[in-house]
Write an enzyme that holds these catalytic residues in place. Structure first.
Site, mmCIF file in Angstrom:
data_model
loop_
_atom_site.group_PDB
_atom_site.id
_atom_site.type_symbol
_atom_site.label_atom_id
_atom_site.label_comp_id
_atom_site.label_asym_id
_atom_site.label_seq_id
_atom_site.Cartn_x
_atom_site.Cartn_y
_atom_site.Cartn_z
ATOM 1 C CG HIS A 44 38.202 42.679 41.423
ATOM 2 N ND1 HIS A 44 39.357 42.834 42.143
ATOM 3 C CD2 HIS A 44 38.531 42.950 40.117
ATOM 4 C CE1 HIS A 44 40.339 43.196 41.328
ATOM 5 N NE2 HIS A 44 39.860 43.282 40.103
ATOM 6 C CD GLU A 46 36.752 39.778 45.844
ATOM 7 O OE1 GLU A 46 36.452 39.924 44.644
ATOM 8 O OE2 GLU A 46 37.900 39.560 46.235
ATOM 9 N NE ARG A 178 40.600 22.506 19.534
ATOM 10 C CZ ARG A 178 40.155 21.853 18.482
ATOM 11 N NH1 ARG A 178 38.948 22.127 17.987
ATOM 12 N NH2 ARG A 178 40.886 20.931 17.908
HETATM 13 N N1 LIG Z 1 39.934 38.567 44.782
HETATM 14 C C1 LIG Z 1 39.846 38.949 43.499
HETATM 15 N N2 LIG Z 1 38.639 38.991 42.935
HETATM 16 C C2 LIG Z 1 38.514 39.279 41.637
HETATM 17 O O1 LIG Z 1 37.311 39.271 41.083
HETATM 18 C C3 LIG Z 1 39.657 39.618 40.882
HETATM 19 N N3 LIG Z 1 39.540 39.917 39.562
HETATM 20 C C4 LIG Z 1 40.901 39.627 41.545
HETATM 21 N N4 LIG Z 1 42.003 39.992 40.843
HETATM 22 C C5 LIG Z 1 43.243 40.429 41.431
HETATM 23 O O2 LIG Z 1 43.427 41.814 41.126
HETATM 24 C C6 LIG Z 1 44.229 41.949 39.953
HETATM 25 C C7 LIG Z 1 43.500 42.709 38.898
HETATM 26 O O3 LIG Z 1 43.117 43.958 39.407
HETATM 27 P P1 LIG Z 1 42.306 44.986 38.447
HETATM 28 O O4 LIG Z 1 41.133 44.233 37.874
HETATM 29 O O5 LIG Z 1 43.257 45.452 37.403
HETATM 30 O O6 LIG Z 1 41.868 46.073 39.389
HETATM 31 C C8 LIG Z 1 44.528 40.553 39.468
HETATM 32 O O7 LIG Z 1 45.848 40.469 38.918
HETATM 33 C C9 LIG Z 1 44.405 39.752 40.757
HETATM 34 O O8 LIG Z 1 45.565 39.883 41.525
HETATM 35 N N5 LIG Z 1 40.967 39.254 42.843
HETATM 36 ZN ZN LIG Z 2 39.431 43.053 44.129
#
Ligand SMILES: Nc1nc(O)c(N)c(N[C@@H]2O[C@H](COP(=O)(O)O)[C@@H](O)[C@H]2O)n1
Ligand SMILES: [Zn+2]
Length: 353
Positions: A44, A46, A178
């Protein structure tokens, strides 16, 4: 937060079913780390920003446009990574609507003594991820109906000629649109009439899946959409339709999927299961009306060229909705008008079904 959104936009179109997320680490008023989420299965935003900041993350403030997750999905929880890195504060654009997260990430951070501020630039954060939000809440992709019409409400002349209704700048805006979508859908009539490419024409990096809905596959054997060198095409049809034509499409690398029933609602379920967040309807009036009637359209983008073409038989953008009185009209919510050179764009959201 605006920098987070900028970072997130770098991969617009690529992250579904995941959201677009950017993160920035700030220490002593300076950016010391940045990151974005490149796509499902990848770490992610972060985590990338914390990696970039290294030891400087300790005592820093992290900005992120979506609440940090607190679950083990394809990747471990960001809440724990932020706590482990020793950040002092997290500034969040919006709470994650995903029921697996939905406030739990914020609660976990607060319980660990991290200061959390939520709802910063929230409207922009929501707009960027309106596809993801709709997908998570309604288990369907977010549907956008786009059309281009003349001032007298025609999308083509009575002979079907439609190139071009709008100006160059408007058409480039459509190509960017698109690029931000997972799929762009048309009906068989549009293939026969316009022979479109439905690509992004170099506006943006991502190419959406090009989709044709056709019940009988009475389509031309040669069409721009059957050239799959630069963008993929899928034809959605009824079970058992025209096997010879299905074989012809397969030979050209076009995917054929049989759906029962072949309706906009079923198509949206299919694309939800395929992981899509945002689907663009670029179809003619009959399919557009069906898509609206079945709740497959949430947002409308009407590009209007100040031209008059006339013609009693010239088609309009939306077919029969079965309304007899003006008080049945669907009033767009949050309607906005934008000027694009000599053209106008009206956007808005359809009332919820
Ligand atoms: N805060 C945050 N930062 C990101 O970069 C994210 N991709 C998300 N996604 C949240 O987590 C779910 C996906 O989780 P996985 O990648 O499968 O571990 C997604 O549905 C969001 O709720 N959040
Ligand atoms: Zn996360």
């Amino acid at each position: 937060m605006q920098r987070c959104l900028q970072l997130a936009r770098l991969v617009v179109g690529y992250t579904s079913p995941n959201p677009l997320v950017g993160a920035v680490v700030v220490k002593d008023g300076k950016i010391v780390g940045e990151g974005f989420h490149p796509g499902a299965g990848e770490p992610h935003a972060e985590v990338f920003a914390l990696r970039d900041a290294g030891e400087q993350a300790r005592g820093a403030t992290v900005y992120v446009n979506l609440e940090p997750c607190n679950h083990y999905g394809r990747t471990p929880p960001c809440s724990e990574a932020l706590i482990k890195a020793g950040v002092a504060k997290v500034v969040v654009g919006m709470v994650d609507p995903n029921p697996l997260v939905s406030g739990r990430g914020i609660a976990k951070l607060q319980a660990a003594g991290v200061d959390v501020l939520t709802g910063v630039e929230e409207a922009d954060c929501r707009l960027l991820n309106e596809g993801f939000i709709h997908r998570v809440l309604y288990h369907k992709p977010f549907g956008i109906l786009k059309y281009a019409m003349t001032l007298d409400g025609k999308i083509a002349t009575s002979s079907g000629h439609s190139t071009w209704v709008t100006n160059d700048a408007t058409r480039q805006a459509v190509h960017r649109l698109r690029s931000a979508c997972d799929a762009v859908i048309i009906g068989g009539n549009t293939v026969r009439q316009d022979n479109p490419h439905l690509t992004n024409h170099g506006q943006g990096n991502h190419s959406p899946l090009r989709v044709v809905m056709s019940r009988h596959l009475n389509l031309p054997s040669s069409a721009n959409l059957w050239n799959t060198d630069n963008a993929q095409t899928v034809v959605l049809t009824k079970v058992g339709a025209n096997p010879e034509f299905q074989a012809l499409l397969y030979r050209q690398g076009v995917e054929v999927v049989e759906l029962e029933p072949l309706t906009p609602n079923q198509v949206m379920t299919y694309f939800y299961n395929r992981g899509f967040c945002k689907v663009l309807w670029e179809c003619g009036g009959i399919l557009a009306a069906n898509a609206i009637a079945q709740g497959a359209v949430q947002k409308v983008l009407a590009f209007i060229a100040p031209k008059i073409i006339g013609g009693v038989k010239a088609p309009g953008p939306v077919g029969n909705l079965g309304f007899a009185t003006m008080n049945e009209a669907l009033s767009l919510q949050c309607a906005e008008m934008h000027v694009i050179g000599s053209d106008f764009l009206i956007t808005g959201y359809l009332p919820k079904h």
